[in-house]
Design a protein around this motif. Structure first.
Motif, PDB file in Angstrom:
ATOM      1  N   UNK A   1       0.727  -1.278   0.102  1.00  0.00           N
ATOM      2  CA  UNK A   1      -0.184   0.009   0.073  1.00  0.00           C
ATOM      3  C   UNK A   1       0.853   1.286  -0.002  1.00  0.00           C
ATOM      4  N   UNK A   2       1.812   1.432   0.943  1.00  0.00           N
ATOM      5  CA  UNK A   2       2.778   2.325   0.826  1.00  0.00           C
ATOM      6  C   UNK A   2       3.684   2.552  -0.353  1.00  0.00           C
ATOM      7  N   UNK A   3       3.729   1.564  -1.020  1.00  0.00           N
ATOM      8  CA  UNK A   3       4.622   1.525  -2.263  1.00  0.00           C
ATOM      9  C   UNK A   3       3.782   1.938  -3.599  1.00  0.00           C
ATOM     10  N   UNK A   4       2.431   1.988  -3.434  1.00  0.00           N
ATOM     11  CA  UNK A   4       1.483   2.135  -4.582  1.00  0.00           C
ATOM     12  C   UNK A   4       1.894   3.209  -5.397  1.00  0.00           C
ATOM     13  N   UNK A   5       1.749   2.972  -6.798  1.00  0.00           N
ATOM     14  CA  UNK A   5       2.197   3.961  -7.852  1.00  0.00           C
ATOM     15  C   UNK A   5       1.477   5.092  -7.708  1.00  0.00           C
ATOM     16  N   UNK A   6       0.184   5.113  -7.333  1.00  0.00           N
ATOM     17  CA  UNK A   6      -0.649   6.191  -7.312  1.00  0.00           C
ATOM     18  C   UNK A   6      -0.080   7.504  -6.406  1.00  0.00           C
TER      19      UNK A   6
ATOM     20  N   UNK B   1      14.949   3.824   9.342  1.00  0.00           N
ATOM     21  CA  UNK B   1      13.706   4.400  10.269  1.00  0.00           C
ATOM     22  C   UNK B   1      12.423   3.953   9.764  1.00  0.00           C
ATOM     23  N   UNK B   2      11.634   3.582  10.530  1.00  0.00           N
ATOM     24  CA  UNK B   2      10.329   3.404  10.460  1.00  0.00           C
ATOM     25  C   UNK B   2       9.358   4.674  10.934  1.00  0.00           C
ATOM     26  N   UNK B   3       8.560   5.036  10.023  1.00  0.00           N
ATOM     27  CA  UNK B   3       7.842   6.394  10.450  1.00  0.00           C
ATOM     28  C   UNK B   3       6.417   5.889  10.605  1.00  0.00           C
TER      29      UNK B   3
ATOM     30  N   UNK C   1       3.360   8.475   5.302  1.00  0.00           N
ATOM     31  CA  UNK C   1       2.519   7.280   4.926  1.00  0.00           C
ATOM     32  C   UNK C   1       2.504   6.782   3.601  1.00  0.00           C
ATOM     33  N   UNK C   2       3.552   7.255   2.840  1.00  0.00           N
ATOM     34  CA  UNK C   2       3.885   6.655   1.669  1.00  0.00           C
ATOM     35  C   UNK C   2       5.408   6.546   1.203  1.00  0.00           C
ATOM     36  N   UNK C   3       5.664   5.920   0.249  1.00  0.00           N
ATOM     37  CA  UNK C   3       6.997   5.898   0.054  1.00  0.00           C
ATOM     38  C   UNK C   3       7.345   6.678  -1.239  1.00  0.00           C
ATOM     39  N   UNK C   4       6.340   7.463  -1.587  1.00  0.00           N
ATOM     40  CA  UNK C   4       6.828   8.323  -2.822  1.00  0.00           C
ATOM     41  C   UNK C   4       7.745   9.262  -2.740  1.00  0.00           C
ATOM     42  N   UNK C   5       7.990   9.932  -1.620  1.00  0.00           N
ATOM     43  CA  UNK C   5       9.043  10.863  -1.555  1.00  0.00           C
ATOM     44  C   UNK C   5      10.281  10.166  -1.019  1.00  0.00           C
ATOM     45  N   UNK C   6      10.528   8.678  -0.824  1.00  0.00           N
ATOM     46  CA  UNK C   6      11.563   8.058  -0.488  1.00  0.00           C
ATOM     47  C   UNK C   6      12.117   8.266   0.849  1.00  0.00           C
ATOM     48  N   UNK C   7      10.948   8.114   1.660  1.00  0.00           N
ATOM     49  CA  UNK C   7      11.307   8.079   3.220  1.00  0.00           C
ATOM     50  C   UNK C   7      12.588   7.021   3.714  1.00  0.00           C
TER      51      UNK C   7
ATOM     52  N   UNK D   1       4.956  19.368  -7.295  1.00  0.00           N
ATOM     53  CA  UNK D   1       5.490  18.265  -6.787  1.00  0.00           C
ATOM     54  C   UNK D   1       5.866  18.423  -5.029  1.00  0.00           C
ATOM     55  N   UNK D   2       6.400  17.070  -4.744  1.00  0.00           N
ATOM     56  CA  UNK D   2       6.387  17.269  -3.235  1.00  0.00           C
ATOM     57  C   UNK D   2       7.988  16.640  -3.179  1.00  0.00           C
ATOM     58  N   UNK D   3       8.688  17.319  -2.262  1.00  0.00           N
ATOM     59  CA  UNK D   3      10.018  16.816  -2.281  1.00  0.00           C
ATOM     60  C   UNK D   3      10.473  16.673  -0.594  1.00  0.00           C
ATOM     61  N   UNK D   4      11.064  15.496  -0.340  1.00  0.00           N
ATOM     62  CA  UNK D   4      11.595  15.434   1.159  1.00  0.00           C
ATOM     63  C   UNK D   4      12.969  15.801   1.193  1.00  0.00           C
ATOM     64  N   UNK D   5      13.283  16.862   2.308  1.00  0.00           N
ATOM     65  CA  UNK D   5      14.827  17.480   2.305  1.00  0.00           C
ATOM     66  C   UNK D   5      15.133  17.048   3.710  1.00  0.00           C
ATOM     67  N   UNK D   6      16.259  16.450   3.432  1.00  0.00           N
ATOM     68  CA  UNK D   6      17.106  15.851   4.662  1.00  0.00           C
ATOM     69  C   UNK D   6      18.392  16.816   5.217  1.00  0.00           C
TER      70      UNK D   6
END
Length: 304
Positions: free
Chosen positions: A44-49, A105-107, A92-98, A58-63
Motif C-alpha cells: 500500500x505504501x509503495x503503490x504507484x498512485x 527508520x520506520x515512520x 505514510x507513503x514511499x513516494x518521496x523516498x522516506x 510536486x513534493x520533495x523530502x529534504x534531509x
C-alpha cells in the motif's frame, strides 16, 4: 470514511451480511491495534498512485541531518495546512523516498482517534502507517527498545488548519507542550520539520478571530474534535474554482535532532526549557531555508 460506514451497514441487508458480521467480530478483537503501532502494508505504501500524487505538486523530502537508526525520534510537523498533504505523502507513503532518505527508520504518523472508528477505513489508515493520537499510542512507538522508529505529530492539529492560507506563517505552538513532555518522558530526541508550501494548496474563506464563522468553527471542533475549514482551489478542467488543490510545490525540510534528557516526571520549568529550545530550532530552520523556497526575506514565523 462515510462510504466505508455506509457499505458496512448496507451489507447487513444483503446476502453478504456475513462479511459485515465477521468484520464486526474482527473489529472488536482488533480494536486496540491503532494504539499498538498499527498494521502497515508495504504494498500500500509503495503503490504507484502516490508517486503520481507526489509529481502533481510536486513534493520533495529534504534531509538536513542524519538520524541514527538505533534511536527513536519524535518529529514535530509544521504547518498543518488544510489537509496535511505533505505529512501524509512523506510519512505514510514511499513516494518521496522516506526509507531511502532515512535508512533503518520506520515512520508512524499520528491521526485523530475518531477516524479509526470507521469500519474498513481504519484498515486503510493503518496500512499506510497511521496510528491513533493518544498517549498510549505514542508511548508504544517511542519506548520500543530496538530503536529505529519515528513518531510524527502535526502539532498544530485541526485548530491550526483554520489559519491555513497562502502566505501564512502562523503556527499554533506557543502553548502546545504535550509532545515535549512526551519526548522528555521517553528521552526521545525532538526533530523539527517545516513543510514549505503546505499552506499554499488551498484558499480559505476569510475567518478572522472573533468572527461569527470562526466562533462556529471552534464550536464544531469542540463538539466533533475536527475542524471544518471552508476552502476551495481549482477544478479538474478549469483553474477558477473547485476542491482539487493547486499545483504548487511542497518542500518538507527535516531539521536536526534536539537531544532530550530522559526524566519520567519533568517539572513545568523543564518542559518550558525544552519547548523554548524547540521553538528556537524550528525558527532557525525556517530562516535558514526560506530563501530557497521563495519566501520573502521580511516574512517570519509567528507562534500563537
Amino acid at each position: 470514511a462515510q462510504c466505508c460506514t455506509v457499505a458496512f451497514i448496507a451489507l447487513f441487508f444483503t446476502r453478504f451480511w456475513l462479511v459485515s458480521a465477521l468484520y464486526a467480530a474482527w473489529w472488536f478483537t482488533d480494536r486496540e491495534k491503532p494504539s499498538k503501532g498499527g498494521r502497515r502494508i508495504h504494498a500500500i505504501r509503495n503503490n504507484v498512485v502516490w508517486r503520481y500524487m507526489r509529481d502533481y505538486f510536486p513534493i520533495k523530502l529534504v534531509k538536513t541531518a542524519e538520524l541514527d537508526p538505533r534511536q527513536n525520534y519524535l518529529m514535530g510537523f509544521h504547518p498543518h495546512g488544510i489537509l496535511a498533504v505533505g505529512a501524509f505523502l512523506n510519512f505514510c507513503t514511499e513516494a518521496s523516498g522516506f526509507s531511502t532518505t532515512f535508512p533503518g527508520i520506520t515512520p508512524h504518523l499520528m491521526m485523530l482517534s475518531l477516524w479509526f472508528r470507521f469500519p474498513f477505513f481504519r484498515e486503510c489508515l493503518m496500512s499506510a502507517g497511521l496510528v491513533s493520537s493518544n498517549k498510549e499510542s505514542a508511548s508504544y512507538v517511542l519506548q520500543k527498545p530496538e530503536g529505529g522508529n519515528v513518531l510524527a505529530i502535526v502539532v498544530g492539529g485541526a485548530q491550526e488548519a483554520l489559519d491555513a492560507r497562502p502566505g501564512s506563517c502562523t503556527l499554533l505552538l506557543k502553548n502546545r507542550k504535550g509532545f515535549v513532555r512526551l519526548a522528555i518522558k521517553h528521552g526521545t530526541p525532538l526533530v523539527p520539520i517545516f513543510s514549505f508550501g503546505e499552506n499554499d494548496l488551498f484558499e480559505q474563506v476569510r475567518n478572522p478571530q472573533g468572527s461569527w464563522l470562526r466562533q462556529l468553527q471552534h464550536r464544531l471542533q469542540q463538539i466533533m474534535g475536527i475542524s471544518l475549514p471552508l476552502f476551495h482551489a481549482r477544478g479538474i478542467f478549469q483553474y477558477s474554482f473547485g476542491l482539487i488543490p493547486y499545483r504548487r510545490p511542497i518542500y518538507t525540510v527535516v531539521g536536526k535532532p534536539i537531544p532530550v534528557q530522559r526524566k519520567h516526571s519533568p517539572s513545568n520549568e523543564e518542559v518550558d526549557q525544552v519547548h523554548q529550545k524547540y521553538l528556537t530550532e524550528l525558527y532557525k530552520l525556517f530562516e535558514e531555508h526560506k530563501a530557497k523556497y521563495n519566501i520573502p526575506e521580511d516574512r517570519h514565523l509567528e507562534f500563537i
